[in-house]
Scaffold this motif. Structure first.
Motif, PDB file in Angstrom:
ATOM      1  N   VAL A   1       0.956  -1.511   0.364  1.00 30.86           N
ATOM      2  CA  VAL A   1      -0.090   0.080  -0.202  1.00 30.86           C
ATOM      3  C   VAL A   1       0.498   1.436  -0.052  1.00 30.86           C
ATOM      4  O   VAL A   1       0.879   2.267  -0.785  1.00 30.86           O
ATOM      5  CB  VAL A   1      -1.245   0.181   1.476  1.00 30.86           C
ATOM      6  CG1 VAL A   1      -2.023   1.047   1.029  1.00 30.86           C
ATOM      7  CG2 VAL A   1      -1.712  -0.914   1.358  1.00 30.86           C
ATOM      8  N   ASP A   2       1.561   1.072   0.906  1.00 29.31           N
ATOM      9  CA  ASP A   2       2.884   2.874   0.914  1.00 29.31           C
ATOM     10  C   ASP A   2       3.675   2.583  -0.084  1.00 29.31           C
ATOM     11  O   ASP A   2       4.298   3.833  -1.236  1.00 29.31           O
ATOM     12  CB  ASP A   2       3.406   2.537   2.218  1.00 29.31           C
ATOM     13  CG  ASP A   2       2.910   2.355   3.328  1.00 29.31           C
ATOM     14  OD1 ASP A   2       1.792   3.127   3.925  1.00 29.31           O
ATOM     15  OD2 ASP A   2       3.595   2.194   4.399  1.00 29.31           O
ATOM     16  N   LEU A   3       4.116   1.168  -1.303  1.00 30.02           N
ATOM     17  CA  LEU A   3       4.652   1.433  -2.612  1.00 30.02           C
ATOM     18  C   LEU A   3       3.792   2.706  -2.788  1.00 30.02           C
ATOM     19  O   LEU A   3       4.521   3.165  -3.800  1.00 30.02           O
ATOM     20  CB  LEU A   3       4.877   0.472  -2.868  1.00 30.02           C
ATOM     21  CG  LEU A   3       6.180  -0.109  -3.328  1.00 30.02           C
ATOM     22  CD1 LEU A   3       7.199   0.922  -3.651  1.00 30.02           C
ATOM     23  CD2 LEU A   3       6.473  -1.324  -4.217  1.00 30.02           C
TER      24      LEU A   3
ATOM     25  N   ASP B   1       1.814   9.627  -7.882  1.00 34.25           N
ATOM     26  CA  ASP B   1       2.222  10.834  -9.301  1.00 34.25           C
ATOM     27  C   ASP B   1       3.135  10.678 -10.287  1.00 34.25           C
ATOM     28  O   ASP B   1       3.314  11.178 -10.976  1.00 34.25           O
ATOM     29  CB  ASP B   1       2.865  11.575  -7.960  1.00 34.25           C
ATOM     30  CG  ASP B   1       2.514  12.742  -7.395  1.00 34.25           C
ATOM     31  OD1 ASP B   1       0.955  12.479  -7.401  1.00 34.25           O
ATOM     32  OD2 ASP B   1       2.927  12.902  -6.118  1.00 34.25           O
ATOM     33  N   ASP B   2       3.169   9.008 -10.228  1.00 31.52           N
ATOM     34  CA  ASP B   2       3.876   8.433 -11.810  1.00 31.52           C
ATOM     35  C   ASP B   2       2.916   7.607 -12.590  1.00 31.52           C
ATOM     36  O   ASP B   2       2.666   6.705 -12.636  1.00 31.52           O
ATOM     37  CB  ASP B   2       5.109   7.733 -11.015  1.00 31.52           C
ATOM     38  CG  ASP B   2       5.406   7.680 -12.225  1.00 31.52           C
ATOM     39  OD1 ASP B   2       5.617   7.544 -13.101  1.00 31.52           O
ATOM     40  OD2 ASP B   2       7.093   7.161 -12.113  1.00 31.52           O
ATOM     41  N   PRO B   3       1.642   8.237 -13.224  1.00 35.62           N
ATOM     42  CA  PRO B   3       1.021   7.465 -13.719  1.00 35.62           C
ATOM     43  C   PRO B   3       1.305   5.764 -14.667  1.00 35.62           C
ATOM     44  O   PRO B   3       1.168   5.071 -14.722  1.00 35.62           O
ATOM     45  CB  PRO B   3       0.409   8.073 -14.437  1.00 35.62           C
ATOM     46  CG  PRO B   3       1.075   9.435 -14.874  1.00 35.62           C
ATOM     47  CD  PRO B   3       1.930   9.407 -14.225  1.00 35.62           C
TER      48      PRO B   3
ATOM     49  N   ARG C   1      -7.212   4.993   0.103  1.00 34.31           N
ATOM     50  CA  ARG C   1      -6.443   5.827  -0.095  1.00 34.31           C
ATOM     51  C   ARG C   1      -6.740   6.251  -1.157  1.00 34.31           C
ATOM     52  O   ARG C   1      -5.813   6.551  -2.199  1.00 34.31           O
ATOM     53  CB  ARG C   1      -5.115   4.922   0.668  1.00 34.31           C
ATOM     54  CG  ARG C   1      -4.991   4.773   2.138  1.00 34.31           C
ATOM     55  CD  ARG C   1      -3.824   4.139   2.185  1.00 34.31           C
ATOM     56  NE  ARG C   1      -2.781   5.049   2.187  1.00 34.31           N
ATOM     57  CZ  ARG C   1      -1.013   5.200   2.629  1.00 34.31           C
ATOM     58  NH1 ARG C   1      -0.451   4.220   3.026  1.00 34.31           N
ATOM     59  NH2 ARG C   1      -0.933   5.649   2.041  1.00 34.31           N
ATOM     60  N   GLN C   2      -7.836   5.525  -1.927  1.00 28.59           N
ATOM     61  CA  GLN C   2      -7.826   5.856  -3.733  1.00 28.59           C
ATOM     62  C   GLN C   2      -6.402   5.755  -4.393  1.00 28.59           C
ATOM     63  O   GLN C   2      -5.706   6.846  -5.133  1.00 28.59           O
ATOM     64  CB  GLN C   2      -8.454   7.172  -3.432  1.00 28.59           C
ATOM     65  CG  GLN C   2      -9.437   7.801  -3.076  1.00 28.59           C
ATOM     66  CD  GLN C   2     -10.036   9.086  -3.016  1.00 28.59           C
ATOM     67  OE1 GLN C   2      -9.117  10.150  -3.810  1.00 28.59           O
ATOM     68  NE2 GLN C   2     -11.215   9.525  -2.502  1.00 28.59           N
ATOM     69  N   LEU C   3      -5.903   4.452  -4.720  1.00 29.77           N
ATOM     70  CA  LEU C   3      -4.737   4.312  -5.358  1.00 29.77           C
ATOM     71  C   LEU C   3      -5.340   3.848  -6.413  1.00 29.77           C
ATOM     72  O   LEU C   3      -5.556   2.135  -6.237  1.00 29.77           O
ATOM     73  CB  LEU C   3      -4.260   3.578  -4.326  1.00 29.77           C
ATOM     74  CG  LEU C   3      -3.493   3.962  -2.513  1.00 29.77           C
ATOM     75  CD1 LEU C   3      -2.944   3.102  -1.364  1.00 29.77           C
ATOM     76  CD2 LEU C   3      -2.484   5.220  -3.293  1.00 29.77           C
ATOM     77  N   PRO C   4      -5.718   4.049  -7.657  1.00 27.48           N
ATOM     78  CA  PRO C   4      -5.913   3.256  -8.611  1.00 27.48           C
ATOM     79  C   PRO C   4      -4.309   2.203  -9.349  1.00 27.48           C
ATOM     80  O   PRO C   4      -4.713   1.614 -10.387  1.00 27.48           O
ATOM     81  CB  PRO C   4      -6.143   3.834  -9.158  1.00 27.48           C
ATOM     82  CG  PRO C   4      -5.586   5.578  -9.244  1.00 27.48           C
ATOM     83  CD  PRO C   4      -5.480   5.612  -7.938  1.00 27.48           C
TER      84      PRO C   4
END
Length: 405
Positions: free
Chosen positions: A235-237, A243-245, A268-271
């Motif tokens: 998750v943290d990764l 910010d890097d798509p 955390r909204q992490l697509p």
């Protein structure tokens, strides 16, 4: 000689060993595994090119194993042990080699083997009582302490009574000695990965295309996310690369760890945290090839009682390894000493993220790691050498069983 190999999980390299024993040793080999465990598996069906004296079967008690409900798991394992004992009795092996087998099941099949007059070899992939101590630490001590004592008594007692022991790390020898287990027929044989089932591939490939990963830089975690793994690092990764798509953290897993990731992904909204179920065996090489960097996780308490076997699969895939693994663990030492990737301490989330960023932006370094992996696999995964070492242990075990009679 009739050999029964039992691998509870159905992993690829144990099946490769069974095939080698049937093809090169002139043995009749029955390979058994459990169909009830939710885990990635290897080639667990008999292929046309298989040796004539080789059979592989999955056993089931009719429902998935409840890994985390202790009482239900115990009852299911007892039912499985009974089923396994019946199959063992029908086959009447000269020697049994048992891997990935829970202690109470292991004890039952040792007893069944002794009744048929065969020899018994324990292939120690984990030391279960050490992990159980962590699980039971916060339970009622009036119940947990007797349960832990019983587990240790059964586990270490069964290993002492075995006619041979194979352990996957020299660290295991020291841990077993602490449990007063010393054995005259003991061999340290590290795990490996099967080159017949996994080959280094390219991206894009059909699986990476279908998964939407072909145009991405992929950090891949593939395998179980259990008590020995910290999914929060994934998750943290994902957050570190938010910010890097072009970067994706892809996780191929099922079970409670996967559920945890699904919840954190929403919160955390992490697509860029992309989750997949365990994939079919036929996709295995393409899944591994979809990675640019492969991730290994192991919690501190598992430092000397477990070795993540996915390390060896990642080596064959020739994808640099990023590990959060205790320094005392064999996998950590192996990755660092052989130049297979980079490892940080399992508790150092900041160092883990920093190492990931460094690997992301250093293609020459990644290629150097891949070259080292190729060379390591050539010297360490030679099945003829490995098979001969197992044959020596099995032969010695049979001699011990004959002398006992």
């Amino acid at each position: 000689m009739r050999i029964l190999v039992h691998d509870y999980a159905g992993h690829p390299f144990q099946a490769e060993l069974s095939r080698w024993l049937a093809r090169h040793g002139g043995h009749s080999v029955l390979h058994l595994y459990s169909r009830d465990i939710e885990t990635p598996r290897g080639q667990v069906t008999r292929q046309a090119e298989a040796p004539d004296d080789f059979e592989i079967e999955g056993l089931s008690v009719g429902r998935p194993l409840d890994k985390y409900g202790l009482l239900r798991r115990f009852l299911q394992e007892e039912a499985y042990a009974k089923l396994l004992g019946e199959r063992l009795k029908a086959f009447a092996p000269d020697v049994v080699l048992a891997a990935n087998t829970p202690p109470f099941v292991l004890r039952r099949i040792l007893k069944a083997t002794r009744k048929t007059g065969g020899a018994f070899v324990s292939w120690v992939q984990d030391i279960h009582s050490i992990a159980a101590a962590r699980v039971l630490a916060n339970r009622n001590p009036l119940l947990s302490q007797p349960a832990l004592w019983l587990l240790r008594h059964v586990e270490y007692g069964t290993l002492r009574r075995s006619d041979g022991l194979v352990v996957i790390s020299p660290d295991f020898v020291r841990e077993l000695e602490r449990g007063i287990v010393e054995h005259p027929n003991l061999a340290v044989i590290e795990n490996w990965a099967s080159a017949t089932e996994l080959a280094a591939g390219r991206k894009p490939n059909p699986w990476s295309d279908a998964a939407g990963l072909s145009g991405k830089f992929v950090f891949l975690y593939a395998g179980t996310l259990g008590l020995k793994h910290n999914p929060s690092l994934l998750v943290d990764l994902a957050a570190a690369f938010a910010d890097d798509p072009s970067v994706v953290i892809a996780v191929v897993s099922q079970g409670p760890g996967r559920v945890y990731l699904e919840e954190r992904k929403r919160e955390r909204q992490l697509p860029n945290l992309v989750l997949f179920d365990f994939q079919p065996y036929e996709c295995f090489s393409d899944v591994m090839a979809s990675a640019d960097v492969s991730i290994v996780l192991l919690e501190p308490f598992a430092g000397t009682m477990s070795v993540p076997s996915k390390v060896y699969s990642y080596v064959l895939a020739e994808r640099p390894i990023l590990g959060a693994i205790p320094p005392e663990n064999l996998a950590h030492r192996l990755v660092e000493q052989e130049g297979l990737g980079v490892c940080v301490d399992a508790t150092d989330a900041e160092a883990f993220a920093t190492a990931a960023v460094s690997l992301r932006h250093d293609p020459e370094r990644r290629e150097r790691y891949a070259d080292c992996q190729r060379r390591y696999a050539e010297k360490a995964f030679a099945i003829d050498r490995i098979g001969r070492r197992f044959s020596e242990v099995l032969d010695a075990a049979v001699r011990r069983a004959q002398a006992r009679r």
